[in-house]
Design a protein around this motif. Structure first.
Motif, PDB file in Angstrom:
ATOM      1  N   ILE A 100       0.846  -1.206   0.000  1.00  0.00           N
ATOM      2  CA  ILE A 100       0.000   0.000   0.000  1.00  0.00           C
ATOM      3  C   ILE A 100       0.879   1.253   0.000  1.00  0.00           C
ATOM      4  N   LEU A 101       1.914   1.250   0.847  1.00  0.00           N
ATOM      5  CA  LEU A 101       2.810   2.421   0.905  1.00  0.00           C
ATOM      6  C   LEU A 101       3.449   2.672  -0.460  1.00  0.00           C
ATOM      7  N   LEU A 102       3.926   1.604  -1.084  1.00  0.00           N
ATOM      8  CA  LEU A 102       4.617   1.783  -2.371  1.00  0.00           C
ATOM      9  C   LEU A 102       3.647   2.230  -3.462  1.00  0.00           C
ATOM     10  N   TYR A 103       2.425   1.710  -3.422  1.00  0.00           N
ATOM     11  CA  TYR A 103       1.408   2.147  -4.389  1.00  0.00           C
ATOM     12  C   TYR A 103       1.117   3.648  -4.216  1.00  0.00           C
ATOM     13  N   LEU A 104       0.937   4.050  -2.967  1.00  0.00           N
ATOM     14  CA  LEU A 104       0.625   5.469  -2.719  1.00  0.00           C
ATOM     15  C   LEU A 104       1.801   6.354  -3.139  1.00  0.00           C
ATOM     16  N   ALA A 105       3.015   5.886  -2.856  1.00  0.00           N
ATOM     17  CA  ALA A 105       4.192   6.680  -3.242  1.00  0.00           C
ATOM     18  C   ALA A 105       4.258   6.810  -4.759  1.00  0.00           C
ATOM     19  N   GLN A 106       4.011   5.701  -5.446  1.00  0.00           N
ATOM     20  CA  GLN A 106       4.107   5.746  -6.912  1.00  0.00           C
ATOM     21  C   GLN A 106       3.031   6.636  -7.519  1.00  0.00           C
ATOM     22  N   THR A 107       1.812   6.538  -6.987  1.00  0.00           N
ATOM     23  CA  THR A 107       0.718   7.308  -7.589  1.00  0.00           C
ATOM     24  C   THR A 107       0.754   8.778  -7.172  1.00  0.00           C
ATOM     25  N   HIS A 108       1.617   9.125  -6.248  1.00  0.00           N
ATOM     26  CA  HIS A 108       1.717  10.524  -5.835  1.00  0.00           C
ATOM     27  C   HIS A 108       3.099  11.095  -6.113  1.00  0.00           C
ATOM     28  N   GLY A 109       3.758  10.512  -7.110  1.00  0.00           N
ATOM     29  CA  GLY A 109       5.027  11.070  -7.586  1.00  0.00           C
ATOM     30  C   GLY A 109       6.139  11.039  -6.563  1.00  0.00           C
ATOM     31  N   GLN A 110       6.087  10.062  -5.663  1.00  0.00           N
ATOM     32  CA  GLN A 110       7.085  10.030  -4.590  1.00  0.00           C
ATOM     33  C   GLN A 110       8.085   8.891  -4.748  1.00  0.00           C
ATOM     34  N   LEU A 111       8.063   8.216  -5.906  1.00  0.00           N
ATOM     35  CA  LEU A 111       9.067   7.162  -6.134  1.00  0.00           C
ATOM     36  C   LEU A 111      10.026   7.638  -7.208  1.00  0.00           C
ATOM     37  N   PRO A 112      11.324   7.386  -7.013  1.00  0.00           N
ATOM     38  CA  PRO A 112      12.285   7.788  -8.044  1.00  0.00           C
ATOM     39  C   PRO A 112      11.982   7.073  -9.359  1.00  0.00           C
ATOM     40  N   SER A 113      12.182   7.758 -10.492  1.00  0.00           N
ATOM     41  CA  SER A 113      11.886   7.122 -11.787  1.00  0.00           C
ATOM     42  C   SER A 113      12.996   6.149 -12.174  1.00  0.00           C
ATOM     43  N   ASP A 114      14.197   6.394 -11.679  1.00  0.00           N
ATOM     44  CA  ASP A 114      15.324   5.517 -11.997  1.00  0.00           C
ATOM     45  C   ASP A 114      15.201   4.211 -11.194  1.00  0.00           C
ATOM     46  N   ALA A 115      15.280   3.081 -11.898  1.00  0.00           N
ATOM     47  CA  ALA A 115      15.005   1.779 -11.256  1.00  0.00           C
ATOM     48  C   ALA A 115      15.952   1.487 -10.098  1.00  0.00           C
ATOM     49  N   ALA A 116      17.209   1.839 -10.256  1.00  0.00           N
ATOM     50  CA  ALA A 116      18.183   1.507  -9.205  1.00  0.00           C
ATOM     51  C   ALA A 116      17.901   2.320  -7.933  1.00  0.00           C
ATOM     52  N   THR A 117      17.522   3.578  -8.099  1.00  0.00           N
ATOM     53  CA  THR A 117      17.231   4.408  -6.927  1.00  0.00           C
ATOM     54  C   THR A 117      15.923   3.955  -6.279  1.00  0.00           C
ATOM     55  N   ALA A 118      14.928   3.617  -7.131  1.00  0.00           N
ATOM     56  CA  ALA A 118      13.654   3.125  -6.589  1.00  0.00           C
ATOM     57  C   ALA A 118      13.875   1.811  -5.838  1.00  0.00           C
ATOM     58  N   ALA A 119      14.801   0.987  -6.337  1.00  0.00           N
ATOM     59  CA  ALA A 119      15.057  -0.308  -5.695  1.00  0.00           C
ATOM     60  C   ALA A 119      15.520  -0.143  -4.248  1.00  0.00           C
ATOM     61  N   LYS A 120      16.205   0.961  -3.975  1.00  0.00           N
ATOM     62  CA  LYS A 120      16.640   1.209  -2.593  1.00  0.00           C
ATOM     63  C   LYS A 120      15.428   1.478  -1.690  1.00  0.00           C
ATOM     64  N   VAL A 121      14.412   2.130  -2.255  1.00  0.00           N
ATOM     65  CA  VAL A 121      13.175   2.351  -1.487  1.00  0.00           C
ATOM     66  C   VAL A 121      12.525   1.000  -1.197  1.00  0.00           C
ATOM     67  N   TYR A 122      12.420   0.148  -2.229  1.00  0.00           N
ATOM     68  CA  TYR A 122      11.819  -1.184  -2.022  1.00  0.00           C
ATOM     69  C   TYR A 122      12.607  -1.949  -0.964  1.00  0.00           C
ATOM     70  N   GLN A 123      13.913  -1.857  -1.052  1.00  0.00           N
ATOM     71  CA  GLN A 123      14.769  -2.587  -0.106  1.00  0.00           C
ATOM     72  C   GLN A 123      14.400  -2.256   1.330  1.00  0.00           C
TER      73      GLN A 123
END
Ligand SMILES: N[C@@H](CCC(=O)N[C@@H](CS)C(=O)NCC(=O)O)C(=O)O
Length: 186
Positions: free
Chosen positions: A68-91
């Motif tokens: 849910i957190l990751l969905y909300l972050a993505q839909t509100h422009g709060q996830l980095p577009s670069d996959a490697a940087t976003a992966a650190k958030v997932y981590q």
């Protein structure tokens, strides 16, 4: 409007904290977990696992606080577009929801696993304001919630880990934390 299903003192508070951070209006549906409302057929249609939190956002029904957190972050422009940087958030979200959460229960896990995890966090946070560096992110909500639960529910003493302790104090001072994680029914 987005609906958030939760119970009093449940992990729905993690989602509430983030909803408050991003300023998204929501309706909180309070279930009586003691009375087993989350095991009723109507709720099991939303989450067959019979757990909260669950959100309903338009046609989307979603459970697991990390998802849910990751969905909300993505839909509100709060996830980095670069996959490697976003992966650190997932981590960090997955670390909080799995590795660190599992170290909370049962009590022997706290003795066996927490010291090395908190030492690792302390090393990571030294010189950093937030877990990914200078900027607050959804990863801080996932991680900060579990750290707050460790303090509030199990009185875990963070003073041997000064960087972690300072981090939890910084998070605690945020109005959205106060409202979402400590507010009514949190
Ligand atoms: N990993 C899940 C855990 C969900 C969970 O265990 N929720 C608890 C409340 S904090 C629950 O619904 N318990 C009711 C039950 O298991 O009967 C998440 O983070 O969403």
């Amino acid at each position: 409007m987005l609906k958030l299903y939760g119970g009093a003192k449940s992990r729905a508070s993690i989602v509430r904290w983030y909803l408050e951070e991003i300023g998204l209006p929501y309706e909180f549906v309070l279930l009586d977990l003691q009375a087993g409302e989350h095991r009723q057929p109507e709720f099991l249609k939303l989450n067959p696992m019979g757990k909260v939190p669950v959100i309903v956002d338009g046609d989307l029904v979603l459970w697991e606080s990390g998802a849910i957190l990751l969905y909300l972050a993505q839909t509100h422009g709060q996830l980095p577009s670069d996959a490697a940087t976003a992966a650190k958030v997932y981590q960090w979200v997955l670390f909080a929801n799995s590795t660190l959460s599992q170290a909370m229960f049962p009590p022997e896990n706290r003795d066996r696993q927490l010291p090395s995890l908190l030492a690792g966090l302390d090393a990571t946070l030294q010189g950093n304001t937030y877990i990914l560096g200078a900027d607050f992110s959804v990863a801080d909500v996932a991680l900060g919630s579990i750290l707050a639960y460790l303090q509030m529910l199990f009185q875990v003493d963070l003073s041997p880990y000064p960087a972690v302790e300072g981090y939890t104090e910084r998070l605690r001072s945020r109005p959205a934390f106060q409202k979402g994680l400590l507010g009514a029914n949190a």
